[in-house]
Design a protein around this motif. Structure first.
Motif, short mmCIF file in Angstrom:
data_model
loop_
_atom_site.label_atom_id
_atom_site.label_comp_id
_atom_site.label_asym_id
_atom_site.label_seq_id
_atom_site.Cartn_x
_atom_site.Cartn_y
_atom_site.Cartn_z
N GLU A 34 -7.66 -0.32 -3.79
CA GLU A 34 -6.27 -0.06 -4.30
C GLU A 34 -6.10 0.79 -5.27
O GLU A 34 -4.99 1.61 -5.25
CB GLU A 34 -5.86 -1.30 -4.88
N GLN A 45 -1.04 5.38 0.56
CA GLN A 45 -0.07 4.15 0.50
C GLN A 45 -0.98 3.26 1.49
O GLN A 45 -1.04 1.95 1.12
CB GLN A 45 1.08 4.48 1.14
N LYS A 61 -4.04 1.88 -0.34
CA LYS A 61 -3.36 0.87 -1.24
C LYS A 61 -3.13 -0.83 -0.76
O LYS A 61 -3.74 -1.42 -1.45
CB LYS A 61 -2.34 1.37 -2.14
N SER A 62 -2.56 -0.42 0.32
CA SER A 62 -2.00 -1.67 1.07
C SER A 62 -3.13 -2.48 1.51
O SER A 62 -3.41 -3.73 1.30
CB SER A 62 -1.19 -1.49 2.10
N LYS A 63 -4.14 -1.83 2.08
CA LYS A 63 -5.45 -2.36 2.42
C LYS A 63 -6.11 -3.29 1.29
O LYS A 63 -6.59 -4.25 1.45
CB LYS A 63 -6.37 -1.53 3.27
N ALA A 91 -4.95 -4.06 -1.47
CA ALA A 91 -3.90 -5.30 -1.94
C ALA A 91 -4.19 -6.76 -0.90
O ALA A 91 -4.29 -7.81 -1.43
CB ALA A 91 -2.48 -4.96 -1.87
N ALA A 92 -4.23 -6.13 0.23
CA ALA A 92 -4.37 -7.37 1.37
C ALA A 92 -5.76 -7.88 1.22
O ALA A 92 -6.01 -9.22 1.31
CB ALA A 92 -4.27 -6.81 2.80
#
Length: 57
Positions: free
Chosen positions: A13, A36, A39-41, A43-44
């Motif tokens: 992230e 982006q 970062k999403s990966k 967070a997931a």
């Protein structure tokens, strides 16, 4: 192992956030989008590990 995966998510992230910021600064849309996504990966991954912890206890 869960802590290791959670830390890996945080690193992912943070790296994504940095890449997104650099992409935005230099005007590179592809780099911004890759940041982006990373970062999403991250967070997931963190959310998945938190969920596993909740159901573990």
């Amino acid at each position: 192992m869960a802590g290791e995966q959670k830390a890996k998510g945080k690193v992912e992230e943070t790296a994504g956030k940095a890449k997104e910021t650099v992409g935005r600064t230099v005007g590179n849309e592809r780099m911004k989008a890759e940041g982006q996504a990373k970062k999403s990966k991250g967070a997931a991954r963190q959310a998945k590990e938190k969920t596993k912890e909740v159901f573990k206890h």
